[in-house]
Design an enzyme around this catalytic site. Structure first.
Site, PDB file in Angstrom:
ATOM      1  N   GLU A 115       0.852  -1.189   0.000  1.00 36.74           N
ATOM      2  CA  GLU A 115       0.000   0.000   0.000  1.00 36.74           C
ATOM      3  C   GLU A 115       0.890   1.242   0.000  1.00 36.74           C
ATOM      4  OE1 GLU A 115      -4.092  -0.900   2.375  1.00 36.74           O
ATOM      5  OE2 GLU A 115      -2.283  -0.875   3.605  1.00 36.74           O
ATOM      6  N   ASN A 152      -6.006  -3.060   6.398  1.00 39.52           N
ATOM      7  CA  ASN A 152      -6.225  -3.218   7.832  1.00 39.52           C
ATOM      8  C   ASN A 152      -7.528  -2.592   8.299  1.00 39.52           C
ATOM      9  OD1 ASN A 152      -4.065  -4.825   8.441  1.00 39.52           O
ATOM     10  ND2 ASN A 152      -2.682  -3.131   8.840  1.00 39.52           N
TER      11      ASN A 152
END
Length: 292
Positions: A153, A191
């Protein structure tokens, strides 16, 4: 902004060593730093073991492993990071520790060099308060284990320049990884979605909805996941899961991120998962055994 040739990594634990390994294998020179030389060398030795296993399995030629190891230099000081065009912080998921690192590295960072954090949850704009040039600061979140996981990411803070993002994206693609771009929100993409699921699995265990093995088996087979949520939490580290949930809850003020009491209890007991030898499973024997 200069071409990235040397990668500085702060934190020689599992994540930092993994980033060092894939960077060296991609042809970058790497400076692997930790609080002292012994810890940095332990991280470098870990890379050597991983490359050795790859050679034994026929996945890597010995010459390639030797070449990668020759590109990794261990250091117990920050001063050598002045040679790096990209410095990645891969320390524990605690904001105070990361801020201190950024402030210290700022004193040795080369002109035009980029500073990045491997944080899994802390907003980049907020962390950027501790760096000397917010335009050259961003998030680059690798996943564990770094050599095996294809995703990274890239998170742009409010002040991050387009040039810094482009340079880091080029670096990540040279590693053979896939880039996804995330807005600067706590937890980013993965997440933000993953941690509530892991946390809910711990709630279900604590409330007696099912036993540990049935929760893991149910999610693994019912959702076609490669491993169950409790096994995955152990792999990530229960302390890391707890820290990330605390960041999500504190930053968003949303009660859905409240850590499960059983997760807190396990961390308080020092049962942190695979890295401590015991978490939701006990890893001391030939096969993992449920601890509850």
């Amino acid at each position: 902004m200069t071409e990235i040739r040397v990668i500085g990594i702060i934190g020689a634990g599992q994540m930092g060593a993994g980033i060092a390994q894939v960077s060296a294998q991609a042809g970058y020179d790497v400076i692997l730093c930790d609080v002292d030389l012994a810890r940095a060398e332990t991280g470098r030795d870990g890379v050597a073991r991983q490359l050795g296993k790859a050679v034994e399995k026929g996945k890597l030629a010995q010459a390639e492993a030797d070449s990668a190891m020759a590109r990794i230099r261990a250091s117990g000081e920050l001063a050598p990071l002045s040679q790096a065009q990209l410095v990645i912080e891969a320390a524990t998921e605690r904001e105070d520790i990361k801020r201190t690192i950024f402030a210290n590295v700022g004193g040795v960072l080369a002109p035009g060099a980029i500073m990045a954090s491997n944080t899994s949850s802390i907003p980049i704009t907020r962390l950027g308060q501790a760096v000397p040039d917010k335009g050259r600061f961003l998030g680059v979140h690798f996943f564990n284990p770094v050599p095996a996981m294809a995703l990274v990411e890239v998170i742009r803070g409010l002040a991050t320049s387009a040039e810094a993002v482009a340079a880091v994206e080029t670096y990540v693609k040279r590693l053979g990884k896939k880039v996804v771009h995330a807005f600067d929100a706590p937890g980013f993409v993965v997440n933000r979605i993953l941690l509530p699921m892991l946390n809910e699995a711990v709630f279900a265990l604590g409330e007696g909805v099912a036993n540990m093995q049935d929760i893991d088996t149910g999610v693994r087979l019912g959702l076609n996941h490669p491993m169950g949520p409790l096994t995955l939490a152990d792999y990530i580290g229960l302390d890391t899961c707890l820290e990330a949930l605390n960041v999500l809850q504190t930053t968003t003020r949303d009660p859905k991120y409240r850590p499960a009491p059983l997760l807190v209890k396990y961390v308080e007991a020092g049962w942190l998962g695979r890295k401590s030898g015991k978490g939701f499973y006990d890893y001391s024997g030939a096969e993992p055994v449920p601890t509850r």
